[in-house]
Design an enzyme around this catalytic site. Structure first.
Site, PDB file in Angstrom:
ATOM      1  N   LYS A   1       0.855  -1.189   0.000  1.00 48.93           N
ATOM      2  CA  LYS A   1       0.000   0.000   0.000  1.00 48.93           C
ATOM      3  C   LYS A   1       0.885   1.230   0.000  1.00 48.93           C
ATOM      4  O   LYS A   1       1.715   1.409   0.883  1.00 48.93           O
ATOM      5  CB  LYS A   1      -0.899   0.010   1.247  1.00 48.93           C
TER       6      LYS A   1
ATOM      7  N   ASP B   1      -2.422  10.310   3.534  1.00 47.88           N
ATOM      8  CA  ASP B   1      -3.818   9.926   3.780  1.00 47.88           C
ATOM      9  C   ASP B   1      -4.496  10.987   4.633  1.00 47.88           C
ATOM     10  O   ASP B   1      -4.406  10.967   5.858  1.00 47.88           O
ATOM     11  CB  ASP B   1      -3.869   8.559   4.478  1.00 47.88           C
TER      12      ASP B   1
ATOM     13  N   LYS C   1      -9.694  13.237   8.183  1.00 50.76           N
ATOM     14  CA  LYS C   1      -9.187  12.911   9.513  1.00 50.76           C
ATOM     15  C   LYS C   1      -9.021  14.192  10.330  1.00 50.76           C
ATOM     16  O   LYS C   1      -8.684  15.230   9.775  1.00 50.76           O
ATOM     17  CB  LYS C   1      -7.795  12.253   9.394  1.00 50.76           C
TER      18      LYS C   1
ATOM     19  N   ASP D   1       1.778   6.479   5.340  1.00 49.00           N
ATOM     20  CA  ASP D   1       0.785   5.536   4.815  1.00 49.00           C
ATOM     21  C   ASP D   1       1.246   4.841   3.523  1.00 49.00           C
ATOM     22  O   ASP D   1       0.508   4.050   2.945  1.00 49.00           O
ATOM     23  CB  ASP D   1      -0.549   6.257   4.604  1.00 49.00           C
TER      24      ASP D   1
ATOM     25  N   ASP E   1     -12.015   7.291   4.062  1.00 47.56           N
ATOM     26  CA  ASP E   1     -10.776   7.052   4.811  1.00 47.56           C
ATOM     27  C   ASP E   1     -10.407   5.559   4.849  1.00 47.56           C
ATOM     28  O   ASP E   1      -9.328   5.191   5.279  1.00 47.56           O
ATOM     29  CB  ASP E   1     -10.940   7.599   6.240  1.00 47.56           C
TER      30      ASP E   1
ATOM     31  N   GLU F   1      -9.387   3.812   2.473  1.00 48.59           N
ATOM     32  CA  GLU F   1      -8.918   3.908   1.086  1.00 48.59           C
ATOM     33  C   GLU F   1      -7.865   2.861   0.731  1.00 48.59           C
ATOM     34  O   GLU F   1      -7.727   2.499  -0.428  1.00 48.59           O
ATOM     35  CB  GLU F   1      -8.374   5.315   0.821  1.00 48.59           C
TER      36      GLU F   1
ATOM     37  N   ARG G   1      -7.637  -0.309   1.255  1.00 52.72           N
ATOM     38  CA  ARG G   1      -8.185  -1.547   0.690  1.00 52.72           C
ATOM     39  C   ARG G   1      -8.644  -1.325  -0.756  1.00 52.72           C
ATOM     40  O   ARG G   1      -8.618  -2.253  -1.563  1.00 52.72           O
ATOM     41  CB  ARG G   1      -9.328  -2.064   1.579  1.00 52.72           C
TER      42      ARG G   1
HETATM   43  N1  BES Z   1      -3.985   4.703   6.967  1.00 54.21           N
HETATM   44  C1  BES Z   1      -5.072   4.461   7.843  1.00 54.21           C
HETATM   45  C2  BES Z   1      -4.751   3.464   8.960  1.00 54.21           C
HETATM   46  C3  BES Z   1      -3.695   3.857   9.957  1.00 54.21           C
HETATM   47  C4  BES Z   1      -4.044   4.328  11.205  1.00 54.21           C
HETATM   48  C5  BES Z   1      -2.351   3.679   9.684  1.00 54.21           C
HETATM   49  C6  BES Z   1      -3.078   4.644  12.134  1.00 54.21           C
HETATM   50  C7  BES Z   1      -1.380   4.000  10.610  1.00 54.21           C
HETATM   51  C8  BES Z   1      -1.756   4.472  11.845  1.00 54.21           C
HETATM   52  C9  BES Z   1      -6.243   3.903   7.045  1.00 54.21           C
HETATM   53  O1  BES Z   1      -6.343   4.338   5.743  1.00 54.21           O
HETATM   54  C10 BES Z   1      -7.490   4.344   7.738  1.00 54.21           C
HETATM   55  O2  BES Z   1      -7.728   5.511   7.777  1.00 54.21           O
HETATM   56  N2  BES Z   1      -8.257   3.387   8.261  1.00 54.21           N
HETATM   57  C11 BES Z   1      -9.461   3.669   8.943  1.00 54.21           C
HETATM   58  C12 BES Z   1     -10.490   2.688   8.468  1.00 54.21           C
HETATM   59  C13 BES Z   1     -11.895   2.995   8.913  1.00 54.21           C
HETATM   60  C14 BES Z   1     -12.356   4.279   8.248  1.00 54.21           C
HETATM   61  C15 BES Z   1     -12.781   1.848   8.540  1.00 54.21           C
HETATM   62  C16 BES Z   1      -9.207   3.523  10.440  1.00 54.21           C
HETATM   63  O3  BES Z   1      -8.402   2.679  10.828  1.00 54.21           O
HETATM   64  O4  BES Z   1      -9.769   4.292  11.192  1.00 54.21           O
HETATM   65 ZN    ZN Z   2      -4.613   4.892   4.840  1.00 51.37          ZN
HETATM   66 MN    MN Z   3      -7.436   6.165   5.586  1.00 48.93          MN
END
Ligand code: BES
Ligand code: ZN
Ligand code: MN
Length: 496
Positions: free
Chosen positions: A263, A268, A275, A286, A345, A347, A349
């Site tokens: 990825k 992000d 966020k 990310d 967010d 994204e 996947r």
């Molecule tokens: N890049 C983030 C996940 C992340 C969080 C990486 C903390 C490193 C540290 C990912 O894209 C994300 O935002 N995931 C969301 C998913 C949710 C919206 C279903 C999350 O984990 O909150």
């Molecule tokens: Zn992300």
């Molecule tokens: Mn995200």
């Protein structure tokens, strides 16, 4: 950094620092006795005083000494021999390197033990010491005028006795250390520089340097490949998407191929599901999955591993903007699966979906993907452990075994059918979030829809890929976690 193996008595080695491993309980014999004698019994006295214990990762610096070729000595505890593993040794030696890298132009020598310490052979020690010298002396302060840490001027891996294969052990350490540092560098660089195009340029340059073939798909090519799910994420950004493919053909032409998929969200913001500042603060990290894949690929090529490995990196920036993808949008992924966007967010996947499907159609035999995919994985396992998810237990076991060999921590989470329910779509086939509970697993379940039944392991590195603070054994920022494991998996690939 000049790196060289050397066979010579420890007392004679000229260096600014001589690092010497000490086991617990301390035994002043062999070459340690030679050092003690040259220092007029100082080591024995320190042992009696209880200052020299050999306790794991304890450091005891002796400055301004006379009697040795080195002007300073750093005694590093490696703990009880029966508890020592390569992973623990990496940690102790990186602690040592970090402790003495606060000055410019330091020439370091590391003493290779006379014999194996527990299960760790002298040549494994040499590999570990070399990598530690490279990784431990490199800071994250790329743009600071006053640096806190300085790469060593030289690292000498010094063995009092002849060690078989010392030279190649040191080479291997250098290759691993530089691969980890490449991954760290890419993660630590600011998102204004490491855009999808910026990342792709770096990938192209290192591919050329180390003899990997490299292909870069621009947005037009991605369009032709129907990678609509990946492209949707990039839509809100002024930075166009890229996919980088690097390949190492070390095995038989018709031999099995391993795919490493990363990825690479270069920033992000969350997109329209923006966020808050605290959550966005570290989101330059990310793209760590892609950076880990690239780092590992350079090592696999430089080690000339007799296997076929392809690295796929999906690169996008996730931004809100007038043309951003929206909640409620229906995306048709490359493999025809329709995705309902519930949260922009989630994204990562969406990016991996199309890259995985591309790899499957390219005919790869086994897949590992790496992604800073979910905060939920960090909630489940903490900041220092990788979440593992798989559709094939033997393949997962092989990856977990490699991680164990390297001293990197991963823990498998279940992939039961009951989780599929949570991502079932109302309007489309699947939703891009499965709600609040089991978020790391539902993300993995989403990815599973794009691997076409190929043996696949998903590694969620959201916790360990990026460290928010310094620890004695590692610098804050990008960590290069799992570069070693990927190289180990590739080394074992195709072996019975
Ligand atoms: N890049 C983030 C996940 C992340 C969080 C990486 C903390 C490193 C540290 C990912 O894209 C994300 O935002 N995931 C969301 C998913 C949710 C919206 C279903 C999350 O984990 O909150
Ligand atoms: Zn992300
Ligand atoms: Mn995200």
């Amino acid at each position: 950094m000049e790196i060289r193996p050397l066979t010579a008595p420890l007392v004679e080695i000229a260096a600014d620092w001589l690092i010497v491993p000490v086991v617990e309980p301390v035994q002043i014999d062999g070459s340690l006795a030679g050092l003690d004698k040259a220092l007029s019994g100082a080591l024995s006295r320190l042992k009696d005083l209880g200052d020299l214990t050999g306790k794991f990762a304890s450091t005891l610096p002796l400055r301004g000494i006379s009697g040795l070729g080195a002007s300073r000595l750093l005694l590093i505890g490696v703990g009880k021999p029966e508890e020592l593993t390569v992973g623990r040794l990496d940690r102790a030696l990186t602690t040592a390197a970090r402790a003495i890298s606060d000055k410019k132009d330091v020439r370091v020598a590391v003493a290779v033990p006379d014999a194996a310490i527990g299960a760790v052979s002298p040549s494994q020690f040499a590999t570990s010491a070399t990598a530690a010298g490279l990784v431990g002396s490199l800071g994250q302060d790329l743009f600071r005028t006053e640096k806190a840490r300085f790469p060593f001027a030289s690292v000498t891996i010094a063995s009092p006795a002849k060690v078989d294969g010392l030279e190649s052990a040191v080479d291997r350490g250098q290759i691993l250390g530089e691969a980890i540092n490449l991954t760290r560098d890419l993660v630590n660089r600011p998102p204004q520089e490491i855009t999808p195009i910026g990342f792709a340029k770096r990938a192209e340059a290192v591919a050329k340097q180390f003899g990997l073939s490299c292909e870069i798909f621009d947005e037009k090519r991605l369009e032709q490949e129907h990678m609509k799910s990946l492209l949707a994420v990039a839509q809100g950004s002024t930075e166009p998407a890229r996919m980088v493919i690097v390949e190492h053909k070390g095995g038989a032409a018709n031999g099995p191929r391993l795919a490493l998929v990363g990825k690479g969200v270069t920033f992000d913001s969350g997109g329209l599901s923006l966020k808050p500042t605290d959550g966005m603060l570290t989101m330059k990290c990310d793209m760590a999955g892609a950076a880990t894949v690239l780092g590992a690929m350079t090592a696999i090529a430089r080690l000339k591993l007799p296997v076929n490995v392809v690295g796929y990196m999906g690169l996008v920036e996730n931004m809100p903007g007038g043309s951003a993808f929206k909640l409620g949008d229906i995306l048709t992924a490359r493999n025809g699966v329709t995705i309902e966007v519930l949260n922009t967010d989630a994204e990562g996947r969406l990016v991996l979906a199309d890259v995985l499907s591309y790899a499957v159609d390219a005919g790869v035999d086994r897949i590992i993907d790496l992604a800073t995919l979910t905060g939920a994985c960090v909630v489940a396992l903490g900041e220092d452990v990788v979440g593992a998810f798989a559709n094939d237990q033997p393949w997962c076991d092989a990856v977990l075994k490699a991680a164990k060999t390297c001293g990197e921590d991963a823990w498998q989470l279940p992939m039961w059918d009951l989780y599929d329910e949570l991502i079932k779509g109302d309007v489309g086939d699947i939703k891009n979030t499965g709600g609040r509970w089991g978020g790391a697993i539902t993300a993995a379940k989403f990815l599973q829809r794009f691997v076409g039944g190929k043996p696949w392991v998903h590694l969620d590195i959201a916790g360990p890929a990026f460290a928010s603070s310094n620890k004695p054994h590692r610098e804050g920022g990008g960590t290069g976690y799992f570069v070693r494991t990927l190289v180990e998996v590739a080394s074992q690939f195709g072996k019975p």
